[in-house]
Design a protein around this motif. Structure first.
Motif, PDB file in Angstrom:
ATOM      1  N   ARG A  28     -30.536  68.255  -7.549  1.00  0.00           N
ATOM      2  CA  ARG A  28     -30.613  66.801  -7.379  1.00  0.00           C
ATOM      3  C   ARG A  28     -30.894  66.397  -5.935  1.00  0.00           C
ATOM      4  N   THR A  31     -34.652  66.897  -5.309  1.00  0.00           N
ATOM      5  CA  THR A  31     -35.662  66.294  -6.171  1.00  0.00           C
ATOM      6  C   THR A  31     -35.651  64.775  -6.146  1.00  0.00           C
ATOM      7  N   ARG A  32     -34.722  64.175  -5.395  1.00  0.00           N
ATOM      8  CA  ARG A  32     -34.700  62.721  -5.236  1.00  0.00           C
ATOM      9  C   ARG A  32     -34.909  62.377  -3.763  1.00  0.00           C
ATOM     10  N   SER A  38     -38.723  61.057  -7.516  1.00  0.00           N
ATOM     11  CA  SER A  38     -37.814  61.953  -8.220  1.00  0.00           C
ATOM     12  C   SER A  38     -38.568  62.546  -9.406  1.00  0.00           C
ATOM     13  N   THR A  81     -40.896  64.737  -2.882  1.00  0.00           N
ATOM     14  CA  THR A  81     -40.301  65.203  -4.133  1.00  0.00           C
ATOM     15  C   THR A  81     -41.341  65.085  -5.251  1.00  0.00           C
TER      16      THR A  81
END
Length: 572
Positions: A28, A31-32, A38, A81
């Motif tokens: 997380r 990826t954000r 995201s 991302t």
């Protein structure tokens, strides 16, 4: 295409199983993006050496996956991302944060930086030598990477240094036949074997530099920015003058190291705090200083009163933390915040609880801004922070004495404490809109953040929005690098309004003004690459899109109209 399980096992063999993350919980934080972006990934891989980075790249390309190289994950335009879940193949995201090396050349007059080296760390390494990097605290993000600045045409607040730029890079390209090739343009003879070259660079086993005409900074900018009659911006993302190999590549190349100039730190400095209710007064100051001063300012930062107010309330904790604890602890603080946000999000408490807690604690702290600054806030709508050094101090002092006090403005020369507070407050403005959004989810739909470059001869720089657009905005934050005519404009959009449609309407206004955007970041997933930039990503000479580029950006195996502000290799 080999199965995911086979690829993950191979990646684990390269970097160690503990450095391959696959669960949504573990990935997380990678990826954000901080502001935008995201999406799912097959894995996040964290190499611990340049050789491991090289092997991971080769394995992922051979497996037919998309690769995103991520350094700081600022997510300013969404390219750090993944963006959504509609990719045609899986993504391997490679975090470069462990690769932090910085190697000094020629007594620190130049440096070779690895992918995870931050501007903050580079600044600290150079400080004992009396030298500075391209950007320093106050003109860059805490934790922002050196390579990210090069790859994304980043600017900064330091007027004399221009955009982050170099022509000396160690990079890999994915060629038309799908092979991966390492290209050494560092100007350092390091041999021919890729892994030997990478290992030598990482451990700092650097030979004497070869004679070269290549630049390691934008040597022309100090003259370029002075041309106040030019009908083009001083610096912007798609400027063909500064698109070359890694510089502006936005991830179309995998960058392993860059060689950069450093700069002699200013000795004595002084900060002049200017306030006015007439924007034309600042225009005349800018034009006079750039055109006639013998000594260019070190920095000249603009803050609108509304941005001042939002930062005073919603950037207060950032100001106090840096002021009391310094910048060394900020990366650890951000990492702890990301872990806490992930936990509260999983528990159904949302991802902004830490923001609200920090806001509540900061509210209890006493007034943190100097009294004279707050008095200028009450009296004047427009604020200009002018930092001068050496002979420029007396030059500015004498000139400003002839202009102020005026019917609409005034100036005071800061004490060292006031000068530090002024620029730290300006730094806090940059994150204040994000905090405002977190604290006011019922009122704010989202943030529209623009960074624009106006023409050097523009006199009418202050934005005036049409009523139908202005009515959709809860808060407007205007701030920026005034002498370069690069402005950051953050808008907290009222709940229920379409942020994308609003941003596109603003683009039309900017196009009508002859502005270039984005100015300091890359186009990411928010913008379309303009012709010069699009041609550059295709491997064409950006100064002539009809001819192949020699010594510019080599072709990668795949190109898309949108680009990314992370280092992305998209091999089809």
């Amino acid at each position: 295409m080999i199965p995911r399980e086979t690829l993950i096992a191979e990646l684990g063999h390269i970097v160690g199983p503990g450095q391959v993350l696959t669960s949504a919980r573990d990935t997380r934080g990678y990826t954000r993006g901080f502001r935008y972006g995201s999406g799912p990934v097959a894995a996040v891989v964290r190499p611990g050496s340049l050789v491991e980075q090289w092997r991971v790249l080769n394995a992922a390309i051979a497996a037919g996956r998309i690769v995103i190289f991520q350094a700081a994950n600022t997510g300013l335009t969404g390219g750090s991302t993944p963006w959504g879940d509609d990719y045609d193949r899986e993504i391997v995201l490679v975090s470069l944060r462990r690769l932090k090396g910085v190697h000094l050349i020629d007594g620190g007059r130049q440096v070779v930086c690895l992918p995870g080296a931050t501007l903050d760390a580079l600044e600290k390494a150079l400080r004992p030598l009396g030298r500075e990097p391209h950007s320093v605290i106050g003109s860059s993000c805490i934790g922002a990477s050196v390579l990210g600045g090069i790859c994304n045409n980043s600017g900064g607040a330091l007027i004399q240094r221009g955009p982050a730029y170099t022509e000396m890079t160690l990079f890999a390209e994915v060629r038309e036949d799908g092979s991966v090739a390492l290209v050494n343009h560092l100007g350092l003879p390091l041999g021919n074997d890729p892994e030997e070259i990478l290992a030598r660079v990482e451990r700092g086993d650097l030979p004497a530099p070869e004679p070269t005409e290549a630049w390691a900074s934008d040597r022309e900018y100090v003259t370029h920015v002075r041309d106040v009659e030019a009908e083009t911006p001083a610096r912007f993302n798609a400027d063909p003058r500064r698109l070359r190999e890694s510089a502006g590549c936005a991830g179309r190349l995998a960058v392993f190291a860059v060689r950069l100039d450093t700069f002699e730190a200013a000795g004595e400095t002084a900060v002049f705090y200017i306030g006015t209710n007439d924007p034309d007064e600042l225009t005349e100051i800018r034009r006079h200083v750039l055109a006639t001063f013998e000594h260019l300012p070190i920095a000249g930062e603009y803050i609108h009163r509304d941005a001042y107010d939002v930062a005073a309330k919603y950037g207060k904790d950032t100001f106090l933390f840096i002021d009391k604890a310094g910048t060394d602890r900020m990366p650890a603080l951000f990492a702890a915040k990301a872990r806490a946000d992930a936990l509260t999000d999983r528990l159904g408490l949302g991802a902004t609880l830490t923001d609200r807690l920090a806001q509540g604690i900061a509210r209890l702290a006493p007034q943190h801004l100097p009294a004279r600054m707050n008095a200028f806030r009450d009296a004047y709508e427009h604020h200009l922070l002018l930092r001068m050094g050496g002979g420029g101090i007396a030059e500015a002092r004498g000139y400003l004495a002839t202009r102020f006090p005026s019917a609409t403005g005034d100036v005071f020369e800061c004490t060292p404490a006031e000068g530090k507070a002024a620029f730290l407050h300006r730094f806090a403005v940059a994150g204040a809109a994000v905090r405002y959004r977190a604290v006011h989810p019922r009122e704010v739909e989202d943030i529209v953040a623009l960074d624009i470059a106006l023409r050097r001869n523009d006199r009418d720089w202050l934005e005036r929005l049409p009523p139908e657009i202005d009515a959709q905005i809860e808060k407007k934050l205007y701030y920026g690098h005034f002498f370069c005519h690069v402005f950051h404009q953050d808008y907290a959009v009222k709940k229920g309004h379409d942020c994308l449609a609003l941003e596109h309407a603003m683009w039309k206004l900017l196009d009508a003004r002859g502005a270039e955007y984005p100015a300091e970041h890359n186009v990411g997933h928010l913008y379309h690459a303009k012709p010069a930039l699009a041609g550059f990503y295709r491997g064409l000479d950006p100064t002539n899109s009809l001819n192949p580029g020699i010594g510019h950006t080599p072709k990668c195996a795949h190109w898309t109209e949108h680009t990314d502000d992370a280092e992305k290799i998209d091999a089809r």
